[in-house]
Design a protein around this motif. Structure first.
Motif, mmCIF file in Angstrom:
data_model
loop_
_atom_site.group_PDB
_atom_site.id
_atom_site.type_symbol
_atom_site.label_atom_id
_atom_site.label_comp_id
_atom_site.label_asym_id
_atom_site.label_seq_id
_atom_site.Cartn_x
_atom_site.Cartn_y
_atom_site.Cartn_z
ATOM 1 N N LEU A 163 4.817 -4.892 -0.556
ATOM 2 C CA LEU A 163 4.881 -6.443 -0.166
ATOM 3 C C LEU A 163 6.092 -7.270 -1.179
ATOM 4 O O LEU A 163 6.600 -8.107 -0.546
ATOM 5 N N LEU A 164 5.693 -7.259 -2.481
ATOM 6 C CA LEU A 164 6.559 -7.837 -3.442
ATOM 7 C C LEU A 164 8.145 -7.518 -3.322
ATOM 8 O O LEU A 164 8.965 -8.325 -3.301
ATOM 9 N N ALA A 169 0.736 -10.162 -1.186
ATOM 10 C CA ALA A 169 0.334 -9.634 -2.382
ATOM 11 C C ALA A 169 -0.456 -10.009 -3.441
ATOM 12 O O ALA A 169 -1.099 -9.102 -4.078
ATOM 13 N N PHE A 170 -0.409 -11.144 -3.570
ATOM 14 C CA PHE A 170 -0.920 -11.961 -4.955
ATOM 15 C C PHE A 170 -2.593 -11.718 -4.447
ATOM 16 O O PHE A 170 -3.499 -11.358 -5.340
ATOM 17 N N ARG A 171 -3.029 -12.055 -3.206
ATOM 18 C CA ARG A 171 -4.325 -11.798 -2.867
ATOM 19 C C ARG A 171 -4.822 -10.643 -3.064
ATOM 20 O O ARG A 171 -6.159 -10.561 -3.351
ATOM 21 N N LEU A 172 -4.138 -9.615 -2.790
ATOM 22 C CA LEU A 172 -4.582 -8.049 -2.959
ATOM 23 C C LEU A 172 -4.701 -8.069 -4.384
ATOM 24 O O LEU A 172 -5.935 -7.310 -4.330
ATOM 25 N N VAL A 173 -3.985 -8.163 -5.360
ATOM 26 C CA VAL A 173 -4.105 -7.893 -6.499
ATOM 27 C C VAL A 173 -5.417 -8.861 -7.233
ATOM 28 O O VAL A 173 -6.013 -8.608 -8.022
ATOM 29 N N THR A 214 -4.502 -0.486 -2.729
ATOM 30 C CA THR A 214 -4.270 -2.024 -2.757
ATOM 31 C C THR A 214 -3.016 -2.206 -3.919
ATOM 32 O O THR A 214 -2.135 -2.975 -3.440
ATOM 33 N N LEU A 215 -3.023 -1.186 -4.929
ATOM 34 C CA LEU A 215 -1.635 -1.483 -5.670
ATOM 35 C C LEU A 215 -0.496 -1.165 -5.035
ATOM 36 O O LEU A 215 0.310 -1.884 -5.162
ATOM 37 N N ALA A 243 0.490 -3.885 -2.493
ATOM 38 C CA ALA A 243 1.039 -5.114 -3.108
ATOM 39 C C ALA A 243 2.410 -4.913 -3.598
ATOM 40 O O ALA A 243 3.363 -5.695 -3.376
ATOM 41 N N ASN A 251 0.166 -0.901 3.920
ATOM 42 C CA ASN A 251 -0.449 -2.061 3.879
ATOM 43 C C ASN A 251 -1.928 -1.995 3.988
ATOM 44 O O ASN A 251 -2.321 -1.449 4.778
#
Length: 214
Positions: free
Chosen positions: A81-82, A203-207, A74-75, A78, A131
């Motif tokens: 994606l950022l 990315a925000f939703r993952l974090v 996940t990290l 993210a 991803n």
């Protein structure tokens, strides 16, 4: 051949990948720019097929049970994606009005001058394999559903793979229909701005999801 099982795999596979995400946004952009579309579609479809096979074979349960692996994926996802959101935002800010004017003037299937195969392929691989959602959708979810099909699980997997191939092919090749629209000045600013926003939101939703679970 159990057609109902194949159809179920096709339907679930399409349902999971049709939603606009980082990978789809990349395929759409390359399709509209006519940059190595065949390579992009092939990487996405073959990667999905490999992950579906792995999930159907039973690895999905292993990944779902590993907290360390899920957090790491996940990290890392993210962060990737950022990074690509920042590059898309930079393109949106730096595009000149003439950038969109060459779109749609090339022959069908041609590659725009300056488009390099290596960076396009590496970007596609990164947005696919780094991803976390790809693993959750293909390996974990599709793998789990396939396992419930018993001896017909590989027919279910075949349907899911067919859905993936159909979608990416349609997305990559069908994007050419948007070329006349993108010939307008400033159109690529909008496209890249949307892509940057999509990747940033994902990315925000993952974090955020990781934080809520923790």
């Amino acid at each position: 051949m159990p057609w109902s099982v194949v159809a179920s795999g096709l339907g679930l596979g399409l349902a999971l990948i049709v939603a606009i995400g980082a990978q789809n946004a990349h395929v759409l952009r390359q399709g509209m720019r006519r940059e190595h579309v065949g390579t992009v579609v092939a990487i996405c479809a073959v990667s999905d097929a490999a992950l579906v096979v792995v999930g159907t074979a039973g690895l999905g349960a292993v990944i779902a049970a590993s907290t360390v692996l899920r957090v790491t994926m996940t990290l890392l996802g993210a962060a990737v994606l950022l990074g690509y959101a920042a590059m898309a935002a930079r393109r949106a800010l730096r595009h000149s009005p003439s950038d969109g004017l060459t779109v749609g003037t090339e022959r069908p299937g041609s590659v725009r001058p300056g488009a390099r195969w290596g960076p396009v392929a590496l970007t596609t691989l990164a947005l696919t394999w780094l991803n976390p959602h790809v693993y959750l959708d293909t390996v974990v979810l599709l793998g789990s559903v396939a396992a419930g099909q018993g001896e017909a699980r590989w027919w279910f997997a075949a349907g899911a793979v067919a859905g993936s191939l159909t979608w990416f092919t349609a997305l990559g090749l069908g994007a050419r229909l948007l070329s006349p629209l993108l010939a307008r000045p400033g159109a690529w600013r909008v496209v890249d701005a949307v892509i940057a926003t999509v990747m940033l939101v994902i990315a925000f939703r993952l974090v955020a999801g990781l934080w809520s679970v923790g």
